[in-house]
Motif scaffolding. Sequence first.
Motif, PDB file in Angstrom:
ATOM      1  N   LEU A 171       3.156  13.243  -1.988  1.00 53.99           N
ATOM      2  CA  LEU A 171       2.029  13.735  -2.784  1.00 53.99           C
ATOM      3  C   LEU A 171       0.864  12.743  -2.808  1.00 53.99           C
ATOM      4  N   ARG A 172       0.997  11.653  -2.083  1.00 58.39           N
ATOM      5  CA  ARG A 172      -0.013  10.595  -2.151  1.00 58.39           C
ATOM      6  C   ARG A 172      -0.991  10.686  -0.993  1.00 58.39           C
ATOM      7  N   LYS A 173      -2.282  10.802  -1.347  1.00 59.65           N
ATOM      8  CA  LYS A 173      -3.327  10.786  -0.329  1.00 59.65           C
ATOM      9  C   LYS A 173      -3.688   9.343  -0.005  1.00 59.65           C
ATOM     10  N   MET A 174      -3.883   9.085   1.273  1.00 55.43           N
ATOM     11  CA  MET A 174      -4.227   7.742   1.738  1.00 55.43           C
ATOM     12  C   MET A 174      -5.445   7.829   2.639  1.00 55.43           C
ATOM     13  N   VAL A 175      -6.236   6.773   2.620  1.00 54.22           N
ATOM     14  CA  VAL A 175      -7.397   6.693   3.502  1.00 54.22           C
ATOM     15  C   VAL A 175      -7.144   5.597   4.525  1.00 54.22           C
ATOM     16  N   VAL A 176      -7.381   5.910   5.791  1.00 56.62           N
ATOM     17  CA  VAL A 176      -7.165   4.966   6.885  1.00 56.62           C
ATOM     18  C   VAL A 176      -8.519   4.497   7.405  1.00 56.62           C
ATOM     19  N   LEU A 177      -8.682   3.181   7.522  1.00 56.72           N
ATOM     20  CA  LEU A 177      -9.914   2.587   8.035  1.00 56.72           C
ATOM     21  C   LEU A 177      -9.645   2.046   9.427  1.00 56.72           C
ATOM     22  N   THR A 178     -10.496   2.397  10.393  1.00 57.65           N
ATOM     23  CA  THR A 178     -10.256   1.979  11.767  1.00 57.65           C
ATOM     24  C   THR A 178     -11.515   1.380  12.392  1.00 57.65           C
ATOM     25  N   GLY A 179     -11.297   0.491  13.358  1.00 59.98           N
ATOM     26  CA  GLY A 179     -12.401  -0.152  14.051  1.00 59.98           C
ATOM     27  C   GLY A 179     -12.929  -1.353  13.278  1.00 59.98           C
ATOM     28  N   TYR A 180     -13.402  -2.342  14.014  1.00 62.32           N
ATOM     29  CA  TYR A 180     -13.834  -3.585  13.383  1.00 62.32           C
ATOM     30  C   TYR A 180     -14.936  -3.384  12.358  1.00 62.32           C
ATOM     31  N   GLU A 181     -15.981  -2.640  12.709  1.00 62.95           N
ATOM     32  CA  GLU A 181     -17.118  -2.493  11.806  1.00 62.95           C
ATOM     33  C   GLU A 181     -16.711  -1.856  10.481  1.00 62.95           C
ATOM     34  N   THR A 182     -15.881  -0.833  10.548  1.00 63.69           N
ATOM     35  CA  THR A 182     -15.460  -0.138   9.322  1.00 63.69           C
ATOM     36  C   THR A 182     -14.565  -1.025   8.466  1.00 63.69           C
ATOM     37  N   VAL A 183     -13.593  -1.686   9.088  1.00 65.66           N
ATOM     38  CA  VAL A 183     -12.682  -2.548   8.335  1.00 65.66           C
ATOM     39  C   VAL A 183     -13.448  -3.720   7.725  1.00 65.66           C
ATOM     40  N   LYS A 184     -14.380  -4.280   8.462  1.00 63.19           N
ATOM     41  CA  LYS A 184     -15.190  -5.377   7.934  1.00 63.19           C
ATOM     42  C   LYS A 184     -16.028  -4.912   6.749  1.00 63.19           C
ATOM     43  N   GLU A 185     -16.662  -3.752   6.877  1.00 59.24           N
ATOM     44  CA  GLU A 185     -17.494  -3.244   5.784  1.00 59.24           C
ATOM     45  C   GLU A 185     -16.677  -3.106   4.504  1.00 59.24           C
ATOM     46  N   ALA A 186     -15.457  -2.613   4.640  1.00 61.25           N
ATOM     47  CA  ALA A 186     -14.618  -2.404   3.458  1.00 61.25           C
ATOM     48  C   ALA A 186     -14.078  -3.723   2.901  1.00 61.25           C
ATOM     49  N   LEU A 187     -13.388  -4.491   3.728  1.00 55.60           N
ATOM     50  CA  LEU A 187     -12.662  -5.660   3.235  1.00 55.60           C
ATOM     51  C   LEU A 187     -13.544  -6.875   2.992  1.00 55.60           C
ATOM     52  N   PHE A 245     -12.297  -3.122  -2.696  1.00 55.63           N
ATOM     53  CA  PHE A 245     -11.062  -2.859  -1.944  1.00 55.63           C
ATOM     54  C   PHE A 245     -10.027  -3.959  -2.188  1.00 55.63           C
ATOM     55  N   ALA A 246     -10.100  -4.600  -3.358  1.00 54.55           N
ATOM     56  CA  ALA A 246      -9.315  -5.814  -3.597  1.00 54.55           C
ATOM     57  C   ALA A 246      -7.956  -5.577  -4.233  1.00 54.55           C
ATOM     58  N   GLU A 247      -7.661  -4.360  -4.686  1.00 56.41           N
ATOM     59  CA  GLU A 247      -6.381  -4.139  -5.361  1.00 56.41           C
ATOM     60  C   GLU A 247      -5.268  -3.852  -4.350  1.00 56.41           C
ATOM     61  N   ARG A 248      -4.070  -3.883  -4.864  1.00 62.40           N
ATOM     62  CA  ARG A 248      -2.881  -3.545  -4.094  1.00 62.40           C
ATOM     63  C   ARG A 248      -2.226  -2.348  -4.778  1.00 62.40           C
ATOM     64  N   PRO A 257      -1.225  -2.628   2.511  1.00 59.39           N
ATOM     65  CA  PRO A 257      -2.188  -1.654   1.979  1.00 59.39           C
ATOM     66  C   PRO A 257      -3.053  -2.237   0.868  1.00 59.39           C
ATOM     67  N   HIS A 258      -4.249  -1.693   0.758  1.00 57.57           N
ATOM     68  CA  HIS A 258      -5.174  -2.036  -0.315  1.00 57.57           C
ATOM     69  C   HIS A 258      -5.334  -0.831  -1.226  1.00 57.57           C
ATOM     70  N   GLU A 259      -6.024  -1.046  -2.330  1.00 54.79           N
ATOM     71  CA  GLU A 259      -6.338   0.052  -3.245  1.00 54.79           C
ATOM     72  C   GLU A 259      -7.738  -0.171  -3.788  1.00 54.79           C
ATOM     73  N   THR A 260      -8.501   0.891  -3.929  1.00 53.28           N
ATOM     74  CA  THR A 260      -9.865   0.764  -4.429  1.00 53.28           C
ATOM     75  C   THR A 260      -9.871   0.512  -5.930  1.00 53.28           C
TER      76      THR A 260
END
Length: 501
Positions: free
Chosen positions: A79-95, A102-105, A373-376
């Motif tokens: 029942l859990r929705k997850m968001v997947v981040l791919t590619g360097y630019e996207t992962v860098k923008e988020a993390l 995007f700092a929680e677990r 995994p991270h959590e927003t």
Amino acid sequence: MPLAHILPLDGTAVLFIILSFIILISILNHKQTNKKFPPGPRPLPLVGNVFILDRKRPFKTLMELKEKYGSVFSIQLGLRKMVVLTGYETVKEALVLKADQFAERPDIPIFKKITKGNGIIFGHGDSWKTIRKFTLTVLRNLGMGKQNIEEKIIKESEHLVKQFEAKNGHPFLTTIPINAAASNIIVSLIMGERLEYEDENFIKLLVLINESFRLAGGPYIQLYNMFPMLHHLPGPHHKVLEHQNILKDFFRKIFIQHREVLDENDKRSYIDAFMSKMDEEKNDPYSHFHEMNLLCSVTNLFVAGTETSSSTLCWALFILIKHPNIQMRIHEEIDRVIGGSTPRAQHRQLMPFTDAVIHEIQRFADILPMDLPHETTSDVILRGYCIPKGTYVIPLLRSVHRDTNHWEKPDQFYPQHFLDEQGKFVKREAFMPFSAGRRICIGESLARMELFLFFTSLVQTFSFHAPEGVNGEDIDLSPVGGLTLVPPNIQVRALVRSRNT
């Protein structure tokens, strides 16, 4: 009048009602998703997208889905929705660029059972921030990244070399001795002393860690994390929890020993420093310095400090066997720069090819392809999509280390990724083996020093080969699945080289 008096319900009817309710919630959840939520494959009621995943290597499925849905997409497991981040630019923008958001677990059932939300890796909120900051300070005070820890690694390298020499050129499995060497570095910081390779309890803990990583990344634990109500049924989750209890019991005994001789004016280990802080704040009911946080933090450091560095070193030896021309070039560079002297951290800048090979091993082996995994922490807009607060986020590091926009030959082992035309070492921004942002590996500087010193010490002393009758270049280096990707269980021959003086 209660409904049960009007319409008696047997166990089957109750189960049917519960399942119907779960399915209804699942359908409503799908319909009510914000239209700007990242797209993804349509989930089935109750189970979500579980049946489309490669259960042994889920990162492979996610790599395929990014081709269809783009750099930000969603999947649903249970029942859990997850968001997947791919590619360097996207992962860098988020993390990195939106690090705080995007700092929680997220709560992951198997790890929640183990840590109760405490510790460095799976801690939350203010507790995590406080313990992480404290841990970084203490480890640096104890020498992480400095010359005194370099001396510990050099000394441990000598022990490891002796372990390899004792095999007299016969084939052997490298996992345990390399595990022990890597573990002893973090153990010396945690406890203030190293453990002997012959210590049966030490070896037992290393075996349990290896098995726990294999089980925790397996299909059943994935299912358990989706449906934690499976806890009361038989399964490998009980074995993982049992292993963790053994590890905790080991450190509880260590705590007793340290408490008996604790000297406020001579804190020689992480345990000493933490206990001193516990004493300092013992009258504060809101203090984060309590025994459960100490226990979880110490086990986090021990496990993480053992597994990733040792797996990378095991990968390194197998890759050298498969690519003898690369091994030969490293031998030549070591002989020219170090000769018969002791390898030291300062040699790294004089050895661009060796440095490039180590970096390429980390990129290619991709020990943690899905990161942790991270959590927003709040609603956030990323690449035009709205990701709500509390969303489970997977930064797909495999997609960063295989990003065709940043790597010339992403699917090949190619040390030239880290060399310029003049053969000088170059940093690459799409290189994230330690993750990035607020949750970046706390021991990155220590791991980098370990990898260089252990690797150069071994390759200075030995040439590595497959067992007799096996062509090393034909070895299949397909990883063994688990929480981390470890190399196959291949025996190695370490033949002593004649050193230059």
